[in-house]
Design an enzyme around this catalytic site. Structure first.
Site, short mmCIF file in Angstrom:
data_model
loop_
_atom_site.label_atom_id
_atom_site.label_comp_id
_atom_site.label_asym_id
_atom_site.label_seq_id
_atom_site.Cartn_x
_atom_site.Cartn_y
_atom_site.Cartn_z
N CYS A 114 9.99 -28.71 -1.38
CA CYS A 114 8.99 -28.03 -2.22
C CYS A 114 9.63 -26.84 -2.94
O CYS A 114 10.21 -25.96 -2.28
CB CYS A 114 7.83 -27.56 -1.35
SG CYS A 114 6.61 -26.57 -2.23
N CYS A 144 4.59 -28.67 -5.46
CA CYS A 144 5.30 -29.95 -5.50
C CYS A 144 4.39 -31.16 -5.62
O CYS A 144 4.86 -32.27 -5.86
CB CYS A 144 6.18 -30.09 -4.26
SG CYS A 144 5.25 -30.27 -2.72
N LEU A 178 -6.03 20.94 10.01
CA LEU A 178 -7.41 21.38 9.89
C LEU A 178 -8.33 20.40 10.61
O LEU A 178 -8.03 19.21 10.72
CB LEU A 178 -7.83 21.46 8.42
CG LEU A 178 -7.12 22.49 7.56
CD1 LEU A 178 -7.64 22.43 6.13
CD2 LEU A 178 -7.28 23.90 8.12
N LYS A 186 -7.93 18.46 -1.66
CA LYS A 186 -6.94 18.21 -0.61
C LYS A 186 -5.94 17.19 -1.13
O LYS A 186 -6.25 16.00 -1.26
CB LYS A 186 -7.62 17.70 0.67
CG LYS A 186 -6.67 17.51 1.85
CD LYS A 186 -7.45 17.08 3.08
CE LYS A 186 -6.52 16.93 4.28
NZ LYS A 186 -5.52 15.86 4.07
N ASP A 222 -6.38 6.11 6.92
CA ASP A 222 -6.68 7.47 7.38
C ASP A 222 -8.11 7.54 7.93
O ASP A 222 -8.37 8.23 8.93
CB ASP A 222 -6.54 8.45 6.22
CG ASP A 222 -5.08 8.71 5.87
OD1 ASP A 222 -4.84 9.45 4.93
OD2 ASP A 222 -4.20 8.16 6.55
#
Length: 669
Positions: A434, A414, A88, A118, A38
């Site tokens: 692996c 491995c 806002l 908020k 944000d």
């Protein structure tokens, strides 16, 4: 004063900001899957707003500053809001708060202010007729939202009937309490399901469930913070102040915030912001800032509304949350392609809504560039408010106990020697047997975009491998319910469901099977193209590099990845075993009309009536191809509202740009 000179550099910067903000607004508001934090979005928006205020001639009708943001999805009926649900203006410093107060004082010198936390959630409107809850809607684009009435009825703090027979609408913020979020994630982890990213996204996703029973299980909550229209009094008297409306709304049965005050000046406002900030970790819900509103409703009318935001309120946004903790250890995980990835083991710390004890370190170059050492005090944050990462080490607080971390010379799973992949700046284990790669490969095979075997998460995969019941994906198809019902987290019912999901995956088809194999550089789109060309698994296994390069958007590197995969006899044997287990090894694309045969489309922006998935399916059903990027080989770009960089590139390349309506006309001939 001389007029400021508008340069080409400023023009280009404004266009870039507009384009990127459109894209990220869509990811956030429409798809609930933000790619940036944000704070990063807010910084870009603030820069664009500042530039457009200096050069108003650069403002275009579809600039992100000219709209509230977001478009409703097609999942729910549309609702036209009686009162616009505005956003806002954001501020990021105390100095900007002082500037806001000064602007207000020019018109209303004696203003008082409501100062409120908020809530970090999803904004909704609630409408009541004669005291009965009749409609709830998401904010959408501020003018039109989605009807989520049935889902909102599952939120127990929303009164289905008010204590008085009033007709009104209110606005609130739906959120998921932290304790609920953590309990749901704990359960999902036990079930082997993907974890929810954060409470905000969890709330948004929960409220948009088509089945209200699922929403009910998510235990959402709400705070109502505004009277939108109607009256809170039966005698016809009108409220005088915002704080008065909140007090009465609380008496009517709504849940309203307690951590709010009415402040008279700058000092009182800042003091309450500091107080709310100090409470942030102890609150039962997430907040991302503090809202400052003129309290008098008549003074709000004097101040009025801007183009998109009211002039009587601002939202102070907290900076990205960063915490100091200790780097206790570094563990190295092996992915399905053999890449070794270091992960920081941290002293647990609360961060952006969740408790964090692990964080990505990316690779050894990242660690060295930031001089990160074992036992360091480090600063951590969440990238995009989702992925924990180590920002930097506090090198000036070292005490001598710190140690340099080195990546292992051999694979931690491995024991085979690892090699450096220069292209990825990473170490890679090249041992196809692996165990760690096998586990990650099975998880990928079972994932939603691949064979979609519900319930086969990481914990179950590990349990199956450790018990010796499976050693690769082909072994899944020989399992029986009685084999697995004794495993940890398994019972008869869970075992039966998993076996049914495995059986159901047999009909997924060649497209999904190719993707599920985990061939490097082969994603879902490439897998679909391969299935379309070769039709059967046997034919695909015999593909050579030359003919692979003939496929549109396939290059030499991608072709080599396919050829290299089938050059290993073990991989070929695995495919034969999957075929013999009964998997459908033929392409299962639905019969296509040929109206768009041979044409390649790219979708961008929000279309008026169709989701992108629906438009993509329509194009494919009529013989067309959908690509994720624009190139000289693109025939059409289908553009909707808030189209971004793809539209710009299409214009640069001279690719024809059409609307959804024109796409339908093209299909209909």
């Amino acid at each position: 004063m001389s007029k400021e000179i508008l340069t080409e550099e400023i023009k280009d910067r404004v266009k870039k900001l507009q384009r990127e903000l459109r894209y990220h607004a869509e990811r956030y508001y429409v798809y609930d899957s933000p790619e940036i934090s944000d704070y990063d979005y807010d910084m870009m928006y603030a820069e664009l707003l500042e530039l457009e205020s200096r050069f108003p001639e650069l403002v275009v009708p579809d600039s992100p500053t000219q709209r509230v943001g977001g478009k409703p999805l097609d999942k729910f009926d549309k609702v036209v809001h009686g009162v616009r649900m505005s956003s806002l203006s954001d501020v990021f410093s105390y100095e900007e708060i002082r500037e806001f107060l000064d602007r207000v004082a020019q018109s209303v010198p004696d203003a008082e202010f409501s100062v409120e936390p908020k809530i970090d959630g999803l904004s909704v409107s609630l409408r009541y007729e004669n005291g009965v809850f009749v409609e709830g809607a998401t904010r959408g684009d501020g003018e039109i939202g989605e009807d989520v009435t049935q889902n909102l009825k599952t939120v127990y703090s929303i009164p289905l009937m008010l204590k008085k027979p009033l007709s009104l609408s209110v606005r609130g913020e739906v959120y998921m309490p932290r304790a609920v979020f953590e309990s749901i994630n704990a359960a999902r982890e036990q079930e082997g399901k993907a974890l929810m990213a954060n409470p905000r996204n969890a709330a948004a996703g929960s409220l948009r469930q088509l089945d209200s029973k699922i929403t009910a299980k998510r235990r959402l909550d709400i705070f109502v913070f505004n009277l939108q229209e109607g009256n809170i009094y039966e005698d016809g008297n009108s409220p005088k102040e915002h704080s008065e409306t909140l007090d009465v709304l609380g008496e009517l049965g709504f849940s309203v915030l307690r951590e709010r005050i009415v402040a008279r000046n700058y000092d009182e406002i800042v003091a309450h912001i500091e107080r709310i900030g100090s409470l942030r970790d102890s609150l039962a819900y997430d907040i991302d800032g503090v809202v400052i509103k003129v309290n008098s409703l008549s003074q709000r009318l004097v101040l009025g509304e801007g183009t998109n935001t009211p002039k009587w309120a601002v939202a102070y946004k907290f900076p990205p949350e960063e915490k100091v903790t200790r780097l206790e250890d570094v563990i190295v995980a092996v992915g399905r392609t053999g890449v070794l990835t270091p992960t920081a083991v941290l002293s647990p710390v609360r961060l952006a809504g969740t408790t964090v004890s692990r964080a990505t370190l990316h690779n050894l170059d990242f660690i060295r560039e930031r001089d990160i050492m074992l036992n360091d005090k480090v600063i951590v944050r969440k990238a995009g408010d989702i992925i924990p990462e180590v920002v930097r080490a506090l090198t000036d607080e070292r005490c001598g106990d710190e140690r340099v971390f080195n990546m292992p010379d051999v694979c931690p799973s491995c024991g085979e020697k690892v090699t450096r992949d220069a292209e990825m700046a990473a170490l890679r284990c090249t041992n196809a047997s692996c165990p760690a790669q096998i586990a990650r490969s099975i998880e990928h095979f079972a994932s939603k975009g691949a064979m979609n075997i519900d319930g086969l998460g990481p914990q179950i995969v590990e349990a199956l491998l450790e018990s010796g019941l499976i050693s690769d994906v082909a072994d899944l198809y020989s399992l029986k319910a009685e084999d697995i019902e004794g495993l940890e987290r398994m019972g008869k019912k869970s075992a039966a469901k998993l076996i049914a999901a495995i059986e159901s995956s047999k009909s997924a088809g060649l497209e999904r099977l190719i993707y599920s194999l985990g061939i490097r550089n082969i994603g879902e789109v490439a897998a679909e193209a391969l299935a379309s060309k070769y039709k059967t698994l046997d034919a695909f296994m015999e593909a050579n590099a030359e003919e692979l390069c003939e496929i549109r958007d396939f290059g030499a590197i991608t072709a080599e990845c396919v050829v290299e995969y089938f050059s290993h006899e073990k991989n070929r044997e695995l495919c034969f075993r999957l075929r013999d287990a009964g998997l459908l090894c033929e392409a299962v694309s639905a019969p296509k009309a040929d109206g768009l045969d041979g044409l390649t489309f790219v979708l961008t922006g929000t279309l008026p009536t169709m989701s992108r998935d629906a438009a993509s399916a329509l194009i494919k059903a009529n013989g067309g191809r959908v690509s994720g990027s624009v190139s000289g080989k693109t025939d059409y770009v289908v553009a909707g509202e808030a189209a971004g960089s793809k539209l710009t590139k299409a214009a640069q390349l001279g690719v024809k740009i059409i609307s959804e309506e024109e796409l339908i006309a093209l299909i209909e001939g």
